[in-house]
Write an enzyme that holds these catalytic residues in place. Structure first.
Site, PDB file in Angstrom:
ATOM      1  N   GLY A  48       0.767  -1.249   0.000  1.00  0.00           N
ATOM      2  CA  GLY A  48       0.000   0.000   0.000  1.00  0.00           C
ATOM      3  C   GLY A  48       0.792   1.291   0.000  1.00  0.00           C
ATOM      4  O   GLY A  48       0.341   2.294  -0.536  1.00  0.00           O
ATOM      5  N   GLU A 103       4.302   4.057   6.101  1.00  0.00           N
ATOM      6  CA  GLU A 103       3.048   3.297   6.041  1.00  0.00           C
ATOM      7  C   GLU A 103       2.019   4.047   5.205  1.00  0.00           C
ATOM      8  O   GLU A 103       2.048   5.272   5.136  1.00  0.00           O
ATOM      9  CB  GLU A 103       2.489   3.106   7.454  1.00  0.00           C
ATOM     10  CG  GLU A 103       2.787   1.752   8.073  1.00  0.00           C
ATOM     11  CD  GLU A 103       2.016   0.597   7.431  1.00  0.00           C
ATOM     12  OE1 GLU A 103       1.469   0.749   6.322  1.00  0.00           O
ATOM     13  OE2 GLU A 103       1.966  -0.469   8.063  1.00  0.00           O
ATOM     14  N   ASP A 104       1.117   3.300   4.591  1.00  0.00           N
ATOM     15  CA  ASP A 104       0.024   3.940   3.870  1.00  0.00           C
ATOM     16  C   ASP A 104      -1.028   4.452   4.850  1.00  0.00           C
ATOM     17  O   ASP A 104      -1.512   5.569   4.731  1.00  0.00           O
ATOM     18  CB  ASP A 104      -0.606   2.985   2.843  1.00  0.00           C
ATOM     19  CG  ASP A 104      -0.966   1.622   3.422  1.00  0.00           C
ATOM     20  OD1 ASP A 104      -0.710   1.370   4.616  1.00  0.00           O
ATOM     21  OD2 ASP A 104      -1.508   0.795   2.667  1.00  0.00           O
ATOM     22  N   ASP A 107      -4.642   2.080  11.105  1.00  0.00           N
ATOM     23  CA  ASP A 107      -6.053   1.876  11.435  1.00  0.00           C
ATOM     24  C   ASP A 107      -6.112   1.478  12.918  1.00  0.00           C
ATOM     25  O   ASP A 107      -6.149   2.328  13.798  1.00  0.00           O
ATOM     26  CB  ASP A 107      -6.571   0.792  10.481  1.00  0.00           C
ATOM     27  CG  ASP A 107      -8.067   0.557  10.547  1.00  0.00           C
ATOM     28  OD1 ASP A 107      -8.782   1.418  11.059  1.00  0.00           O
ATOM     29  OD2 ASP A 107      -8.520  -0.494  10.075  1.00  0.00           O
ATOM     30  N   LYS A 135      -6.298   6.898  11.119  1.00  0.00           N
ATOM     31  CA  LYS A 135      -7.689   6.919  11.599  1.00  0.00           C
ATOM     32  C   LYS A 135      -7.654   6.940  13.127  1.00  0.00           C
ATOM     33  O   LYS A 135      -7.675   5.881  13.760  1.00  0.00           O
ATOM     34  CB  LYS A 135      -8.429   5.663  11.134  1.00  0.00           C
ATOM     35  CG  LYS A 135      -8.564   5.514   9.624  1.00  0.00           C
ATOM     36  CD  LYS A 135      -9.307   4.222   9.282  1.00  0.00           C
ATOM     37  CE  LYS A 135      -9.410   3.971   7.817  1.00  0.00           C
ATOM     38  NZ  LYS A 135      -9.924   2.617   7.495  1.00  0.00           N
ATOM     39  N   PHE A 156     -13.622   3.068   5.122  1.00  0.00           N
ATOM     40  CA  PHE A 156     -12.673   2.370   4.250  1.00  0.00           C
ATOM     41  C   PHE A 156     -12.383   3.224   3.013  1.00  0.00           C
ATOM     42  O   PHE A 156     -13.295   3.722   2.361  1.00  0.00           O
ATOM     43  CB  PHE A 156     -13.245   1.019   3.817  1.00  0.00           C
ATOM     44  CG  PHE A 156     -12.263   0.176   3.066  1.00  0.00           C
ATOM     45  CD1 PHE A 156     -11.260  -0.521   3.735  1.00  0.00           C
ATOM     46  CD2 PHE A 156     -12.318   0.095   1.676  1.00  0.00           C
ATOM     47  CE1 PHE A 156     -10.341  -1.284   3.031  1.00  0.00           C
ATOM     48  CE2 PHE A 156     -11.397  -0.673   0.979  1.00  0.00           C
ATOM     49  CZ  PHE A 156     -10.405  -1.359   1.662  1.00  0.00           C
ATOM     50  N   ILE A 157     -11.110   3.409   2.707  1.00  0.00           N
ATOM     51  CA  ILE A 157     -10.727   4.237   1.564  1.00  0.00           C
ATOM     52  C   ILE A 157      -9.828   3.447   0.587  1.00  0.00           C
ATOM     53  O   ILE A 157      -9.217   2.442   0.965  1.00  0.00           O
ATOM     54  CB  ILE A 157     -10.038   5.546   2.015  1.00  0.00           C
ATOM     55  CG1 ILE A 157      -8.800   5.266   2.873  1.00  0.00           C
ATOM     56  CG2 ILE A 157     -10.958   6.442   2.805  1.00  0.00           C
ATOM     57  CD1 ILE A 157      -7.568   5.284   2.116  1.00  0.00           C
ATOM     58  N   ASP A 163      -5.714  -0.257  -1.771  1.00  0.00           N
ATOM     59  CA  ASP A 163      -6.534  -1.113  -2.630  1.00  0.00           C
ATOM     60  C   ASP A 163      -7.825  -1.581  -1.974  1.00  0.00           C
ATOM     61  O   ASP A 163      -7.971  -1.574  -0.756  1.00  0.00           O
ATOM     62  CB  ASP A 163      -5.737  -2.371  -2.985  1.00  0.00           C
ATOM     63  CG  ASP A 163      -5.602  -3.308  -1.785  1.00  0.00           C
ATOM     64  OD1 ASP A 163      -5.154  -2.832  -0.713  1.00  0.00           O
ATOM     65  OD2 ASP A 163      -5.965  -4.488  -1.888  1.00  0.00           O
ATOM     66  N   ARG A 169      -5.419   0.811  -6.688  1.00  0.00           N
ATOM     67  CA  ARG A 169      -4.123   1.378  -6.259  1.00  0.00           C
ATOM     68  C   ARG A 169      -3.647   2.476  -7.206  1.00  0.00           C
ATOM     69  O   ARG A 169      -2.875   3.347  -6.819  1.00  0.00           O
ATOM     70  CB  ARG A 169      -3.039   0.287  -6.202  1.00  0.00           C
ATOM     71  CG  ARG A 169      -3.283  -0.801  -5.165  1.00  0.00           C
ATOM     72  CD  ARG A 169      -2.006  -1.617  -4.978  1.00  0.00           C
ATOM     73  NE  ARG A 169      -2.238  -2.867  -4.277  1.00  0.00           N
ATOM     74  CZ  ARG A 169      -2.249  -3.010  -2.952  1.00  0.00           C
ATOM     75  NH1 ARG A 169      -2.060  -1.958  -2.178  1.00  0.00           N
ATOM     76  NH2 ARG A 169      -2.454  -4.180  -2.394  1.00  0.00           N
TER      77      ARG A 169
HETATM   78  P1  5GP Z   1      -4.009  -1.893  11.175  1.00  0.00           P
HETATM   79  O1  5GP Z   1      -3.071  -3.033  11.432  1.00  0.00           O
HETATM   80  O2  5GP Z   1      -3.488  -0.553  11.661  1.00  0.00           O
HETATM   81  O3  5GP Z   1      -5.386  -2.180  11.701  1.00  0.00           O
HETATM   82  O4  5GP Z   1      -4.203  -1.807   9.621  1.00  0.00           O
HETATM   83  C1  5GP Z   1      -3.183  -1.365   8.849  1.00  0.00           C
HETATM   84  C2  5GP Z   1      -3.254  -1.915   7.444  1.00  0.00           C
HETATM   85  O5  5GP Z   1      -4.584  -2.237   7.047  1.00  0.00           O
HETATM   86  C3  5GP Z   1      -2.813  -0.840   6.494  1.00  0.00           C
HETATM   87  O6  5GP Z   1      -1.417  -0.870   6.306  1.00  0.00           O
HETATM   88  C4  5GP Z   1      -3.613  -1.159   5.246  1.00  0.00           C
HETATM   89  O7  5GP Z   1      -2.914  -2.094   4.472  1.00  0.00           O
HETATM   90  C5  5GP Z   1      -4.883  -1.767   5.759  1.00  0.00           C
HETATM   91  N1  5GP Z   1      -5.972  -0.767   5.881  1.00  0.00           N
HETATM   92  C6  5GP Z   1      -6.465  -0.178   6.992  1.00  0.00           C
HETATM   93  N2  5GP Z   1      -7.446   0.673   6.732  1.00  0.00           N
HETATM   94  C7  5GP Z   1      -7.601   0.651   5.385  1.00  0.00           C
HETATM   95  C8  5GP Z   1      -8.459   1.380   4.468  1.00  0.00           C
HETATM   96  O8  5GP Z   1      -9.310   2.201   4.818  1.00  0.00           O
HETATM   97  N3  5GP Z   1      -8.299   1.089   3.151  1.00  0.00           N
HETATM   98  C9  5GP Z   1      -7.389   0.189   2.699  1.00  0.00           C
HETATM   99  N4  5GP Z   1      -7.327   0.006   1.395  1.00  0.00           N
HETATM  100  N5  5GP Z   1      -6.546  -0.487   3.519  1.00  0.00           N
HETATM  101  C10 5GP Z   1      -6.660  -0.252   4.850  1.00  0.00           C
HETATM  102 MG    MG Z   2      -0.129  -1.164   4.927  1.00  0.00          MG
END
Ligand code: 5GP
Ligand code: MG
Length: 180
Positions: A48, A103-104, A107, A135, A156-157, A163, A169
Site C-alpha cells: 500500500g 506506512e500507507d 487503522d 484513523k 474504508f478508503i 486497494d 491502487r
Molecule cells: P491496522 O493493522 O493498523 O489495523 O491496519 C493497517 C493496514 O490495514 C494498512 O497498512 C492497510 O494495508 C490496511 N488498511 C487499513 N485501513 C484501510 C483502508 O481504509 N483502506 C485500505 N485500502 N486499507 C486499509
Molecule cells: Mg499497509
C-alpha cells in the site's frame, strides 16, 4: 469527479491529489528538519505505501537518506484478518541506524506495533513512523506515530496506493466507500 465501482463496492472522491501532494510535502519538510544530520533508512511497507513512499522520498533532501522495502499483509477485502505476516523481510543491517517506517495507513495500529517489535530486535538507534493516513478513532494499540500526513474518520478508503482486493491502487485521488 464521479463515483467509481470496484468489484461490488462504490466509492466517491474524498481527498484530491492536490491535497495529498501538499500534505506529503509538509511531512517531508518536518522529516528533513528532524533527521538532517542522520543517515536514515526509509522502510516502505508494501504494497500500500509504494505511491506515498515514491512521492515522500523524492521530497527528502537528507544527503545520506536510503530507502528499502518490506512486505506485510493483514487485510483481506475490507476487513483486517487480525494477523500480520511479514511476507518479505529486511535485508539491510539497521543496527545503530535511524529507521523511518513509511506506512500507507494506520487503522487499529496492530500492523505497526508488530512491525516495530520485529525491527526493535535488530537494534536500530531509533524508529520513526511516517504514515500517509491515520484513523485516530480506530486506534486500539498504544503506538507512537511521528509523522501523519492526513487524519481521516474510520471509513474504508482506496486510491493512491491503497486497494480494495488489489484494485484501485492506481487512482490518483483518494476515494471513500459509499454506504448503501
Ligand atoms: P491496522 O493493522 O493498523 O489495523 O491496519 C493497517 C493496514 O490495514 C494498512 O497498512 C492497510 O494495508 C490496511 N488498511 C487499513 N485501513 C484501510 C483502508 O481504509 N483502506 C485500505 N485500502 N486499507 C486499509
Ligand atoms: Mg499497509
Amino acid at each position: 469527479m464521479d463515483t467509481i465501482k470496484l468489484k461490488d463496492l462504490t466509492f466517491k472522491p474524498y481527498i484530491s491529489k492536490e491535497e495529498i501532494a501538499t500534505a506529503v510535502k509538509n511531512v517531508a519538510a518536518r522529516i528533513n528538519k528532524d533527521l538532517a544530520d542522520k543517515n536514515p533508512l526509509f522502510l516502505c511497507v508494501l504494497n500500500g505505501a509504494f505511491v506515498f513512499a515514491a512521492d515522500l522520498f523524492r521530497e527528502i533532501n537528507i544527503p545520506d537518506a536510503e530507502i528499502s522495502f518490506i512486505r506485510m499483509k493483514s487485510y483481506i477485502g475490507t476487513h483486517s484478518t487480525g494477523e500480520v505476516h511479514m511476507i518479505s523481510g529486511l535485508h539491510e543491517d539497521i543496527s545503530g541506524r535511524t529507521v523511518v517506517i513509511i506506512e500507507d495507513i494506520v487503522d487499529s495500529g496492530f500492523t505497526l506495533i508488530q512491525l516495530k517489535e520485529k525491527l526493535q530486535e535488530c537494534n536500530p538507534a531509533d524508529i520513526k513512523v511516517a504514515t500517509l493516513l491515520f484513523k485516530p478513532e480506530s486506534l486500539k494499540y498504544d503506538v507512537n506515530i511521528d509523522y501523519v500526513a492526513l487524519d481521516i474518520p474510520p471509513a474504508f478508503i482506496v486510491g493512491y496506493g491503497l486497494d480494495y482486493d488489489e484494485l484501485g491502487r492506481n487512482l490518483k485521488d483518494i476515494y471513500t466507500i459509499v454506504q448503501d
